[in-house]
Design a protein around this motif. Structure first.
Motif, PDB file in Angstrom:
ATOM      1  N   ARG A   8       0.829  -1.207   0.000  1.00 40.59           N
ATOM      2  CA  ARG A   8       0.000   0.000   0.000  1.00 40.59           C
ATOM      3  C   ARG A   8       0.862   1.256   0.000  1.00 40.59           C
TER       4      ARG A   8
ATOM      5  N   LEU B  65       0.866   4.154  -2.915  1.00 41.57           N
ATOM      6  CA  LEU B  65       0.535   5.547  -2.598  1.00 41.57           C
ATOM      7  C   LEU B  65       1.684   6.487  -2.962  1.00 41.57           C
TER       8      LEU B  65
ATOM      9  N   ASN C 258       1.385   9.455  -5.708  1.00 46.12           N
ATOM     10  CA  ASN C 258       1.677  10.832  -5.315  1.00 46.12           C
ATOM     11  C   ASN C 258       2.709  11.463  -6.251  1.00 46.12           C
TER      12      ASN C 258
END
Length: 302
Positions: free
Chosen positions: A93, A97, A101
């Motif tokens: 995860r 992420l 980003n």
């Protein structure tokens, strides 16, 4: 009249007979030289009976030990399997992420936030004053600590340095009634000021209009305004929203993400141009991330 059951010798007579036989056996054992061999044969004949008598107890002990060891191994294996699954999920995860980003920042042509230097510090003492939320850490001026420096734990912002000594420093927690931190809602970037509420598990948002787009469960992060806390670090989560139209502003309270009641190890942050030599720099961070990525790749190959 004949008795149905014939009575044997009385108990005193039986005791006397046993004593006489015992004395005779001891005399024979000490006086007769060849009786030792007979005693050895007798012990050999009796030893199988002793093993047979001990067999049930040995079997029960062996079975109980095997059952206990198996249950412990199964429990340990289940716990380790759960831990590995959770750690793998978190690693996957976080990588996703981080990649998303970076992609969004490149797409919007937004500058990537400057990396900060870090140093691990440890809690030394807690202020005993119930009306002041302050702690003492084991880093001071000789370590490069400065006034109003940001302090974090592994969950979010803890507070800022309020006093600097030579070898230790005092930190004002975000829950103190005299503390305020500029924040924004991660979901929609609406900005507010979070004030300390005098409780370790509560923050109060200042001047929130009744029409503000704010929901329970919204994550609050530092906005970067005020030049104290870097932008984007977790602060808290909205837990309670009270909208009373007779009052000018809504009553909004949040729970700090930092574990303010169980602090142990903390992080001090420095801008890149002010960091001391012994602080953990961006290059060290990249090396650490590379090591984690290699370890994750190795686990995937297995």
């Amino acid at each position: 009249m004949n008795e149905v059951f014939a009575r044997g010798p009385s108990l005193p007579v039986r005791l006397a007979i046993v004593l006489v036989l015992s004395l005779a056996a001891m005399l024979i054992d000490t006086k007769v030289e060849n009786f030792a061999a007979a005693r050895t044969y007798l012990n050999s004949m009796v030893s199988p009976l002793q093993y047979i008598a001990n067999l049930p107890g040995e079997m029960m002990s062996w079975g109980a030990e095997r059952f206990s060891s198996r249950q412990k191994l199964l429990a340990d294996n289940k716990e380790l399997t759960n831990r590995i699954a959770l750690m793998n999920e978190q690693l996957q995860r976080f990588k996703i992420l981080q990649q998303e980003n970076n992609d969004l920042r490149k797409l919007l042509d937004a500058p990537v936030r400057d990396s900060v230097h870090k140093m691990i510090t440890e809690l030394m003492a807690v202020d005993t004053n119930p009306y002041s939320h302050q702690i003492v850490i084991n880093k001071g001026a000789i370590d490069g600590v400065y006034l109003n420096q940001s302090v974090l734990d592994d969950n979010g912002i803890v507070g800022q340095v309020s006093e600097v000594g030579s070898t230790n420093s005092r930190v004002l927690l975000i829950s103190d009634v005299t503390h305020a931190i500029p924040i924004r809602i991660e979901r929609n970037n609406v900005r507010f000021i979070a004030l300390g509420d005098g409780r370790l598990d509560s923050l109060k948002l200042q001047h929130v209009p009744h029409s503000a787009d704010i929901q329970e469960g919204d994550v609050l992060v530092s906005s970067g305004l005020g030049d104290v806390f870097p932008e984007g670090y977790p602060v808290g989560v909205i837990e309670e929203i009270g909208r009373d139209e007779s009052r000018p502003f809504a009553d909004v309270r949040a729970r700090p993400l930092a574990m303010l009641d169980r602090l142990k190890y903390l992080l001090l942050l420095w801008p890149s141009d002010q960091a001391p030599e012994n602080a953990i720099g961006p290059d060290d961070q990249l090396l650490l991330e590379s090591t984690i990525n290699d370890a994750t790749k190795s686990e995937g190959d297995l």
